[in-house]
Scaffold this active site. Sequence first.
Site, short mmCIF file in Angstrom:
data_model
loop_
_atom_site.label_atom_id
_atom_site.label_comp_id
_atom_site.label_asym_id
_atom_site.label_seq_id
_atom_site.Cartn_x
_atom_site.Cartn_y
_atom_site.Cartn_z
NE ARG A 89 3.47 -1.92 -12.25
CZ ARG A 89 3.33 -2.00 -11.13
NH1 ARG A 89 2.03 -1.57 -10.61
NH2 ARG A 89 4.28 -2.07 -9.88
N GLY A 141 -4.79 0.38 -7.15
CA GLY A 141 -5.42 0.06 -8.68
C GLY A 141 -6.27 -1.17 -8.94
CG ASP A 156 5.63 1.43 -2.90
OD1 ASP A 156 6.59 0.68 -2.87
OD2 ASP A 156 5.21 2.02 -3.88
CG MET A 207 10.86 -0.75 -5.03
SD MET A 207 9.83 -2.18 -5.87
CE MET A 207 10.64 -2.50 -7.30
N GLY A 218 -2.89 -3.73 -5.19
CA GLY A 218 -2.85 -2.56 -4.56
C GLY A 218 -4.29 -1.75 -4.73
CD GLU A 264 10.24 3.33 -6.88
OE1 GLU A 264 10.77 2.70 -7.83
OE2 GLU A 264 9.43 2.56 -6.34
NE ARG A 310 4.08 3.62 -8.50
CZ ARG A 310 4.80 3.43 -9.91
NH1 ARG A 310 5.12 4.56 -10.46
NH2 ARG A 310 4.79 2.22 -10.29
CB THR A 324 1.01 -1.80 -1.60
OG1 THR A 324 1.99 -0.79 -1.53
CG2 THR A 324 0.20 -1.58 -0.01
N1 LIG Z 1 -9.50 2.15 -11.69
C1 LIG Z 1 -9.15 1.11 -12.28
N2 LIG Z 1 -10.28 0.40 -12.40
C2 LIG Z 1 -10.12 -0.81 -12.96
N3 LIG Z 1 -8.73 -1.52 -12.96
C3 LIG Z 1 -7.73 -0.66 -12.59
C4 LIG Z 1 -7.85 0.57 -12.23
N4 LIG Z 1 -6.49 1.08 -11.90
C5 LIG Z 1 -5.62 0.00 -12.07
N5 LIG Z 1 -6.66 -0.97 -12.53
C6 LIG Z 1 -5.97 -2.49 -12.75
O1 LIG Z 1 -5.39 -3.01 -11.89
C7 LIG Z 1 -4.19 -3.76 -12.01
C8 LIG Z 1 -3.06 -3.29 -11.17
O2 LIG Z 1 -2.78 -1.88 -11.10
P1 LIG Z 1 -1.59 -1.39 -10.68
O3 LIG Z 1 -1.80 0.23 -10.53
O4 LIG Z 1 -0.44 -1.67 -11.78
O5 LIG Z 1 -1.05 -1.94 -9.36
P2 LIG Z 1 -1.73 -1.93 -7.84
O6 LIG Z 1 -3.01 -2.49 -7.93
O7 LIG Z 1 -0.69 -2.58 -7.18
O8 LIG Z 1 -1.77 -0.24 -7.52
C9 LIG Z 1 -3.85 -3.54 -13.47
O9 LIG Z 1 -4.39 -4.50 -14.34
C10 LIG Z 1 -4.63 -2.19 -13.68
O10 LIG Z 1 -5.27 -2.11 -15.34
O1 LIG Z 2 9.07 -1.96 -12.35
P1 LIG Z 2 7.67 -2.35 -11.86
O2 LIG Z 2 7.30 -3.64 -11.52
O3 LIG Z 2 6.36 -1.58 -12.34
O4 LIG Z 2 7.50 -1.95 -10.26
C1 LIG Z 2 7.98 -0.82 -9.62
C2 LIG Z 2 7.10 -0.12 -8.95
O5 LIG Z 2 6.21 -1.01 -8.16
C3 LIG Z 2 6.00 -0.54 -6.80
O6 LIG Z 2 6.71 -1.67 -5.94
C4 LIG Z 2 4.75 -0.40 -6.39
O7 LIG Z 2 3.81 -1.41 -7.07
P2 LIG Z 2 2.56 -1.67 -6.52
O8 LIG Z 2 1.64 -0.42 -6.40
O9 LIG Z 2 2.00 -2.48 -7.87
O10 LIG Z 2 2.58 -2.36 -5.29
C5 LIG Z 2 6.63 0.83 -6.71
O11 LIG Z 2 7.58 0.79 -5.45
C6 LIG Z 2 7.86 0.59 -7.97
O12 LIG Z 2 7.83 1.81 -8.39
#
Ligand SMILES: Nc1ncnc2c1ncn2[C@@H]1O[C@H](COP(=O)(O)OP(=O)(O)O)[C@@H](O)[C@H]1O
Ligand SMILES: O=P(O)(O)OC[C@H]1O[C@](O)(COP(=O)(O)O)[C@@H](O)[C@@H]1O
Length: 467
Positions: free
Chosen positions: A196, A223, A252, A296, A221, A352, A298, A250
């Site tokens: 992350r 992000g 979730d 899980m 996901g 959670e 969120r 994801t």
């Molecule tokens: N708005 C954004 N612009 C660019 N990168 C992002 C943005 N939001 C999240 N990221 C990057 O995407 C990666 C994963 O984001 P994260 O929120 O942890 O998981 P997910 O993609 O599962 O939602 C991280 O490296 C984060 O810095």
């Molecule tokens: O402890 P970590 O690795 O940050 O992950 C916990 C979180 O990741 C999740 O699995 C969701 O993660 P993503 O959005 O990256 O798929 C949530 O359900 C949970 O809150």
Amino acid sequence: MLGIDSKAVALATASAALSFVLCKRHFERLADAERRRRYEDRKSFKSKSDAAAKERGLPSGTKLDDVTTGGVYLWDVERLGRYEHECILANIRRHPGRAEATRAYLRAGPRQKLHFNPVDVNAAIVTCGGLCPGLNNVIREVTRSLYHLYGIKGKVYGIVGGYKGFYDPNTPPINLSVDSVENIHHEGGTILGSSRGGFELDKICEFIKSKKISQLYVIGGDGTHRGAFSIHEECMERGLHVAVAGIPKTIDNDVDYIDRSFGFISSVEAAQSAIRAAKVEASCNLPNGVGIVKLMGRSSGFIAAHATLGSGDVDLCLVPEVPIVLEGSTGCLPHLWRRVKKNGYAVVVVAEGAGEEILGESSETDASGNKKLPQIGEFMKKAINEYFHKQGEEATVKYIDPSYMIRSVPANATDTLYCMQLAQNAVHGTMAGFTGFSVGLCNNKTCLLPIPEMVLTSPRQMNPQGR
Ligand SMILES: Nc1ncnc2c1ncn2[C@@H]1O[C@H](COP(=O)(O)OP(=O)(O)O)[C@@H](O)[C@H]1O
Ligand SMILES: O=P(O)(O)OC[C@H]1O[C@](O)(COP(=O)(O)O)[C@@H](O)[C@@H]1O
């Protein structure tokens, strides 16, 4: 005498009917007020997250209505005739009495004309965010599709440890080949590692340019997809000839527009053993056994709800979409008390993210900016113990948190097949020259989806009143 009696009976009947009607109205009003409150809660949650998205400068969801290599694919159905591509109608539901714009997505699949010459293709694959069953399957199938289906001659770089792996000298990329990915789908997690936080657009584009990468596959996901779209835009800006494809991941199941995310079914299945364990613990531990399983989720309770309904053994399921009522006639504590008195034990599944309305929102965030969640599982354990104590009895509460065990399992057969479809279609899309798109199952057909629109309404939630 008879006349007086019948009058009295008629009067009593009328008064009973009246109190029944008044009582019914009263409860209807209460139910309406509750429905209204939940609706307002959901609306304010959505407007807050939209406002947060705007503040963070996220893509606004621009619609482009032309098929170009830089296109995003969301069309009015009336205009479909102009294109030679097959489309899938997106919003197939119709609300009575409400006019709706019809949307359609481009159907995924191989195209007759290739945009890239396979001889020149170098590709990169990156996995970001939390783990999910099927990540290795997608890495494997993208690699195999590039080499086997299209016969590319270049390299496939595996970016190590998420977006940071594009520029962190401690985690250099690895070469992916058909041989090296042969058996990875049997393992959970991702052979590339994930993380992350950390997204340096400039350095990522520098890497893409220096390695002459023409196709980027981003598995993550909402992000991660926001990041993918920024990369796509920046590559267009710099005139780099790169196709960027997202593959939504994801655990979730909260990425919008898609029927379900890969790995979700495997996780729901993996949750069954935790629920079974909770049932065994609750039923064998006296007095008044209660087993709690935290899963899980969120901001949405898809896993909790599906695991609950899939098990048939759960007495109470708490999800973020439905505010928790602890006490009173509709309270979950008296409900659990009644279940325990009837069956001898009870099983609870809690997502959670449930119960923020009771425990409050945390101001802390993880490296990606996702807010940390209060400890709802532990809170419920304490609340159940205290409630039973107040009733003059003791409860034996066993709390199980299998979260990481559930998302780290390998993909089951259904998800393996789904991952294969997603990966192959991502490759078909990029080889045909599409970019800035994601791929997913929409109304049971694999489609190319517009990233800005997809992330704008993610994370999605369940409709607790839905069918
Ligand atoms: N708005 C954004 N612009 C660019 N990168 C992002 C943005 N939001 C999240 N990221 C990057 O995407 C990666 C994963 O984001 P994260 O929120 O942890 O998981 P997910 O993609 O599962 O939602 C991280 O490296 C984060 O810095
Ligand atoms: O402890 P970590 O690795 O940050 O992950 C916990 C979180 O990741 C999740 O699995 C969701 O993660 P993503 O959005 O990256 O798929 C949530 O359900 C949970 O809150």
